[in-house]
Design a protein around this motif. Structure first.
Motif, PDB file in Angstrom:
ATOM      1  N   ARG A  14       0.754  -1.324  -0.176  1.00 14.25           N
ATOM      2  CA  ARG A  14       0.125  -0.160  -0.090  1.00 14.25           C
ATOM      3  C   ARG A  14       0.860   1.151  -0.104  1.00 14.25           C
ATOM      4  O   ARG A  14       1.994   1.323   0.699  1.00 14.25           O
ATOM      5  N   ASP A  15       0.365   2.113  -0.813  1.00 12.55           N
ATOM      6  CA  ASP A  15       0.977   3.494  -0.772  1.00 12.55           C
ATOM      7  C   ASP A  15      -0.047   4.450  -0.130  1.00 12.55           C
ATOM      8  O   ASP A  15      -0.963   3.972   0.083  1.00 12.55           O
ATOM      9  N   THR A  16       0.164   5.732  -0.638  1.00 14.80           N
ATOM     10  CA  THR A  16      -0.591   6.887   0.154  1.00 14.80           C
ATOM     11  C   THR A  16      -2.011   6.865  -1.037  1.00 14.80           C
ATOM     12  O   THR A  16      -3.032   7.431  -0.275  1.00 14.80           O
ATOM     13  N   ASN A  17      -1.749   6.317  -2.250  1.00 11.55           N
ATOM     14  CA  ASN A  17      -3.004   6.555  -3.164  1.00 11.55           C
ATOM     15  C   ASN A  17      -4.017   5.068  -3.122  1.00 11.55           C
ATOM     16  O   ASN A  17      -4.867   5.159  -3.518  1.00 11.55           O
ATOM     17  N   CYS A  18      -3.157   4.138  -3.248  1.00 14.89           N
ATOM     18  CA  CYS A  18      -3.870   3.033  -3.638  1.00 14.89           C
ATOM     19  C   CYS A  18      -3.105   1.567  -3.030  1.00 14.89           C
ATOM     20  O   CYS A  18      -2.194   1.618  -2.333  1.00 14.89           O
ATOM     21  N   TRP A  19      -3.823   0.295  -3.163  1.00 12.61           N
ATOM     22  CA  TRP A  19      -3.195  -0.851  -2.870  1.00 12.61           C
ATOM     23  C   TRP A  19      -2.727  -1.509  -4.057  1.00 12.61           C
ATOM     24  O   TRP A  19      -3.539  -1.436  -5.068  1.00 12.61           O
ATOM     25  N   THR A  20      -1.577  -1.953  -4.330  1.00 16.79           N
ATOM     26  CA  THR A  20      -0.864  -2.804  -5.221  1.00 16.79           C
ATOM     27  C   THR A  20      -0.732  -4.343  -5.067  1.00 16.79           C
ATOM     28  O   THR A  20       0.031  -4.476  -3.915  1.00 16.79           O
ATOM     29  N   VAL A  21      -1.030  -4.992  -6.101  1.00 15.50           N
ATOM     30  CA  VAL A  21      -1.174  -6.623  -6.106  1.00 15.50           C
ATOM     31  C   VAL A  21       0.059  -6.489  -7.353  1.00 15.50           C
ATOM     32  O   VAL A  21      -0.191  -6.237  -8.353  1.00 15.50           O
ATOM     33  N   ARG A  22       0.886  -7.382  -6.890  1.00 16.27           N
ATOM     34  CA  ARG A  22       2.227  -8.077  -7.693  1.00 16.27           C
ATOM     35  C   ARG A  22       2.065  -9.304  -7.992  1.00 16.27           C
ATOM     36  O   ARG A  22       1.999 -10.194  -6.945  1.00 16.27           O
ATOM     37  N   GLN A  23       1.854  -9.647  -9.096  1.00 15.08           N
ATOM     38  CA  GLN A  23       1.614 -11.184  -9.507  1.00 15.08           C
ATOM     39  C   GLN A  23       2.829 -11.516 -10.408  1.00 15.08           C
ATOM     40  O   GLN A  23       3.126 -10.759 -11.391  1.00 15.08           O
ATOM     41  N   THR A  24       3.575 -12.520  -9.656  1.00 16.57           N
ATOM     42  CA  THR A  24       4.812 -13.021 -10.539  1.00 16.57           C
ATOM     43  C   THR A  24       4.029 -14.349 -11.104  1.00 16.57           C
ATOM     44  O   THR A  24       3.410 -15.106 -10.891  1.00 16.57           O
ATOM     45  N   PHE A  25       4.764 -14.368 -12.433  1.00 15.29           N
ATOM     46  CA  PHE A  25       4.327 -15.693 -13.222  1.00 15.29           C
ATOM     47  C   PHE A  25       5.584 -16.007 -14.275  1.00 15.29           C
ATOM     48  O   PHE A  25       6.538 -15.088 -14.411  1.00 15.29           O
ATOM     49  N   MET A  26       5.615 -16.952 -14.823  1.00 13.42           N
ATOM     50  CA  MET A  26       6.534 -17.376 -15.724  1.00 13.42           C
ATOM     51  C   MET A  26       6.066 -17.142 -17.251  1.00 13.42           C
ATOM     52  O   MET A  26       4.878 -17.541 -17.504  1.00 13.42           O
ATOM     53  N   SER A  27       6.596 -16.414 -17.967  1.00 10.58           N
ATOM     54  CA  SER A  27       6.208 -16.087 -19.361  1.00 10.58           C
ATOM     55  C   SER A  27       6.301 -17.330 -20.388  1.00 10.58           C
ATOM     56  O   SER A  27       7.124 -18.055 -20.133  1.00 10.58           O
ATOM     57  N   LYS A  36      10.854 -16.901 -18.973  1.00 13.51           N
ATOM     58  CA  LYS A  36      11.347 -15.922 -18.023  1.00 13.51           C
ATOM     59  C   LYS A  36      10.113 -15.534 -16.859  1.00 13.51           C
ATOM     60  O   LYS A  36       9.117 -15.477 -17.084  1.00 13.51           O
ATOM     61  N   GLN A  37      10.678 -15.343 -15.719  1.00 16.83           N
ATOM     62  CA  GLN A  37       9.856 -14.866 -14.632  1.00 16.83           C
ATOM     63  C   GLN A  37       9.474 -13.443 -14.974  1.00 16.83           C
ATOM     64  O   GLN A  37      10.483 -12.485 -14.937  1.00 16.83           O
ATOM     65  N   ARG A  38       8.060 -13.056 -14.946  1.00 13.43           N
ATOM     66  CA  ARG A  38       7.752 -11.829 -15.355  1.00 13.43           C
ATOM     67  C   ARG A  38       6.868 -11.433 -13.896  1.00 13.43           C
ATOM     68  O   ARG A  38       6.354 -12.239 -13.199  1.00 13.43           O
ATOM     69  N   TYR A  39       6.294 -10.361 -13.913  1.00 14.54           N
ATOM     70  CA  TYR A  39       5.507  -9.838 -12.904  1.00 14.54           C
ATOM     71  C   TYR A  39       4.414  -8.802 -13.660  1.00 14.54           C
ATOM     72  O   TYR A  39       4.847  -8.183 -14.566  1.00 14.54           O
ATOM     73  N   ARG A  40       3.322  -8.640 -12.994  1.00 10.15           N
ATOM     74  CA  ARG A  40       2.263  -7.479 -13.423  1.00 10.15           C
ATOM     75  C   ARG A  40       1.891  -6.809 -12.303  1.00 10.15           C
ATOM     76  O   ARG A  40       1.753  -7.344 -11.287  1.00 10.15           O
ATOM     77  N   LEU A  41       1.734  -5.488 -12.285  1.00 11.69           N
ATOM     78  CA  LEU A  41       1.127  -4.681 -11.166  1.00 11.69           C
ATOM     79  C   LEU A  41      -0.270  -4.510 -11.284  1.00 11.69           C
ATOM     80  O   LEU A  41      -0.628  -3.918 -12.411  1.00 11.69           O
ATOM     81  N   LEU A  42      -1.112  -4.614 -10.434  1.00  7.66           N
ATOM     82  CA  LEU A  42      -2.520  -4.342 -10.357  1.00  7.66           C
ATOM     83  C   LEU A  42      -2.793  -3.243  -9.243  1.00  7.66           C
ATOM     84  O   LEU A  42      -2.554  -3.629  -8.207  1.00  7.66           O
ATOM     85  N   TYR A  43      -3.553  -2.289  -9.725  1.00  4.01           N
ATOM     86  CA  TYR A  43      -3.890  -1.311  -8.796  1.00  4.01           C
ATOM     87  C   TYR A  43      -5.177  -1.299  -8.257  1.00  4.01           C
ATOM     88  O   TYR A  43      -6.387  -1.499  -8.955  1.00  4.01           O
ATOM     89  N   TYR A  44      -5.628  -1.206  -7.061  1.00  8.04           N
ATOM     90  CA  TYR A  44      -7.137  -1.159  -6.298  1.00  8.04           C
ATOM     91  C   TYR A  44      -7.105  -0.052  -5.223  1.00  8.04           C
ATOM     92  O   TYR A  44      -6.298   0.104  -4.524  1.00  8.04           O
TER      93      TYR A  44
END
Length: 88
Positions: A14-27, A36-44
């Motif tokens: 969490r930062d001052t504006n939102c919650w961030t979910v980091r999803q790690t996955f293999m491409s 390769k190991q990758r990630y995506r950031l999702l904001y809520y």
């Protein structure tokens, strides 16, 4: 910023504006290369939205209800352990 490890694929922060979910996955390998190991950031806006998204994405990989229940129990255990350490 505090980061909570939910399971091997997801973290919440969490930062001052939102919650961030980091999803790690293999491409998928491209042109015969290595995955390769990758990630995506999702904001809520809320923690509830972030948790629902993690449950929805994780449950999609489960084969039956028992696996979903175990998934939820593991997530609750990780979140509870983090909270106990953080606020004691």
């Amino acid at each position: 910023m505090t980061t909570i490890q939910v399971n091997k694929s997801f973290t919440i922060s969490r930062d001052t504006n939102c919650w961030t979910v980091r999803q790690t996955f293999m491409s998928e390998p491209i042109d015969g290369g290595e995955p390769k190991q990758r990630y995506r950031l999702l904001y809520y806006a809320t923690l509830e939205q972030a948790c629902k998204a993690i449950i929805d994405r994780s449950a999609g990989r489960c084969y039956n209800l028992e696996e979903i229940i175990m998934l939820l129990k593991g997530a609750v255990k990780n979140l509870t352990a983090h909270t106990a350490i953080e606020f004691e």
